[in-house]
Design a protein around this motif. Structure first.
Motif, short mmCIF file in Angstrom:
data_model
loop_
_atom_site.label_atom_id
_atom_site.label_comp_id
_atom_site.label_asym_id
_atom_site.label_seq_id
_atom_site.Cartn_x
_atom_site.Cartn_y
_atom_site.Cartn_z
N LEU A 1 0.81 -1.20 0.00
CA LEU A 1 0.00 0.00 0.00
C LEU A 1 0.86 1.26 0.00
CD1 LEU A 1 -2.95 -0.95 2.38
CD2 LEU A 1 -2.91 -0.92 -0.12
N LYS A 2 2.04 1.18 0.58
CA LYS A 2 2.95 2.32 0.53
C LYS A 2 3.38 2.60 -0.90
CE LYS A 2 4.82 1.66 5.20
NZ LYS A 2 6.04 1.42 6.01
N ARG A 3 3.61 1.54 -1.66
CA ARG A 3 3.97 1.71 -3.07
C ARG A 3 2.79 2.23 -3.88
NH1 ARG A 3 6.87 -2.93 -6.07
NH2 ARG A 3 7.42 -1.14 -7.37
N VAL A 4 1.59 1.76 -3.55
CA VAL A 4 0.39 2.26 -4.23
C VAL A 4 0.25 3.76 -4.00
CG1 VAL A 4 -2.13 2.15 -4.35
CG2 VAL A 4 -0.81 0.04 -4.11
N GLU A 5 0.54 4.20 -2.77
CA GLU A 5 0.49 5.63 -2.47
C GLU A 5 1.54 6.39 -3.28
OE1 GLU A 5 -0.11 9.45 -0.72
OE2 GLU A 5 -1.35 7.74 -1.29
N GLU A 6 2.72 5.81 -3.42
CA GLU A 6 3.75 6.44 -4.24
C GLU A 6 3.30 6.55 -5.69
OE1 GLU A 6 7.21 4.04 -3.75
OE2 GLU A 6 7.48 4.55 -1.62
N PHE A 7 2.67 5.49 -6.19
CA PHE A 7 2.17 5.50 -7.57
C PHE A 7 1.06 6.53 -7.74
CE2 PHE A 7 3.50 0.78 -7.90
CZ PHE A 7 4.76 1.14 -8.34
N ARG A 8 0.21 6.66 -6.73
CA ARG A 8 -0.87 7.65 -6.79
C ARG A 8 -0.29 9.05 -7.00
NH1 ARG A 8 -3.41 11.43 -3.81
NH2 ARG A 8 -1.86 11.22 -2.16
N LYS A 9 0.75 9.38 -6.26
CA LYS A 9 1.37 10.69 -6.37
C LYS A 9 2.05 10.87 -7.73
CE LYS A 9 2.13 11.29 -1.39
NZ LYS A 9 3.16 11.37 -0.32
N ILE A 10 2.69 9.82 -8.22
CA ILE A 10 3.36 9.89 -9.52
C ILE A 10 2.35 10.11 -10.63
CG2 ILE A 10 4.69 8.57 -11.22
CD1 ILE A 10 6.09 7.19 -8.82
#
Length: 354
Positions: free
Chosen positions: A147-156
């Protein structure tokens, strides 16, 4: 009498909503902007890349990781859907037009929870619907660090939504290189969207179930977006009637007739004629309506008197709906009017989606 089917998309022809967009805007941080970017990327994948095994409407798959990130559960989806149904004015007219020779169906890319809520709202048989299946029962705890990576992808994604080739490459990498390496891809792949080719498959299934394979003048299909292109073309090529209701350029390019209206009564009028007549007669009626006005069309063609009376009440002293047979010569003009009405009645955010 020849057996027939009336089949319509949901969001656009029946409701003003875009349930998936609204869920994103309500539950996901910056979800409105995120959904618009992914929706435009969806159009790019269909129109430009022509990605194999990818279909219009798969936005509803690609948004799922961000639903998981937001902790959206099935009960949230059901509750929100039930409390956020906004029908097109006059939608009741469509289903007041009944006859033993016709069955009505809804084929929608919308999630099943929303379609079930709509069926309850308008008293339509849920068994006569096709929709995208989304199950949000699984706990998010097992996704752990993902989920931390999903959050990073959301921002990208939010930073790369210009639609440029370089930004689309960034999005392509996230959705088709990075997510497939993660456990969350199972949740994405579990979503079975009904859009584009999926809608055509659903329409073919209806035709088969109703024993209409090969029959002419048997299908009326109403749509408004990129997800309706294939079923609109199928209905037209089957010598039925394909209607764009406040459609965007995708729908206009695929349909026989454009209806541009703030009320669904025009759909009901065409449905009434469809029951009684054939494709050729309907096309003549539409031309008469456009060239000489509704009074002339209603006088020369067998339109239900109740619908005529209701039409006259609605549009006495007001601008009447635009309706015309789509040709190469008028296509751009109708598209401009249709997209304008689409935004007027559904709002800029929803009306601007593909």
């Amino acid at each position: 009498m020849v057996r027939k089917v009336f089949v319509t998309d949901c969001e656009g022809p029946l409701t003003l909503d875009d349930n998936a967009f609204e869920l994103s805007a309500n539950f996901v941080e910056d979800g409105d902007k995120l959904f618009k970017i992914i929706s435009a990327f969806d159009d790019y994948l269909v129109d430009v890349v022509k990605k194999e095994n990818y279909h219009a409407g798969d936005t509803l798959k690609l948004i799922v990781p961000f639903f998981k990130l937001a902790g959206l559960r099935n009960k949230d989806l059901i509750e929100y859907s039930r409390n956020h149904i906004n029908t097109v004015p006059g939608v009741d007219y469509i289903f007041k037009v009944k006859d033993k020779s016709i069955d009505s169906f809804i084929i929608s890319t919308s999630y099943g929870q929303y379609i079930e809520a709509l069926c309850d709202y308008i008293d339509f048989p849920f068994k006569n619907t096709y929709f995208t299946s989304l199950h949000m029962y699984q706990a998010i705890e097992n996704l752990g660090p993902e989920l931390k990576r999903v959050e990073e992808f959301r921002k990208i994604i939010l930073e790369h939504g210009s639609g440029s080739e370089s930004d689309n490459n960034v999005l392509y990498n996230i959705f088709f290189e990075e997510f497939p390496k993660m456990e969350i891809v199972k949740h994405i792949n579990s979503v079975k969207t009904v859009g584009g080719k999926g809608k055509e498959i659903a329409l073919r299934d209806i035709v088969k179930k109703c024993d209409l394979v090969g029959d002419k003048n048997a299908i009326m299909y109403v749509g408004d977006s990129i997800t309706d292109v294939e079923p609109l073309k199928f209905a037209s090529e089957s010598e039925g009637i394909a209607i764009s209701f406040n459609g965007n350029d995708y729908a206009i390019n695929a349909a026989d007739i454009a209806i541009i209206s703030d009320n669904a009564i025009m759909t009901a009028i065409i449905k009434d004629l469809f029951i009684k007549t054939d494709r050729e007669t309907i096309l003549k009626f539409v031309k008469e309506y456009f060239e000489k006005g509704p009074e002339s069309a209603f006088n020369y063609f067998e339109v239900d008197s109740y619908l005529v009376d209701e039409f006259e009440k609605l549009y006495q002293g007001k601008n009447i709906p635009v309706m015309d047979v789509i040709t190469e010569e008028n296509k751009d003009y109708l598209t401009k009017l249709s997209k304008k009405m689409r935004v007027e009645i559904r709002g800029k955010d929803i009306g601007g989606l593909g």
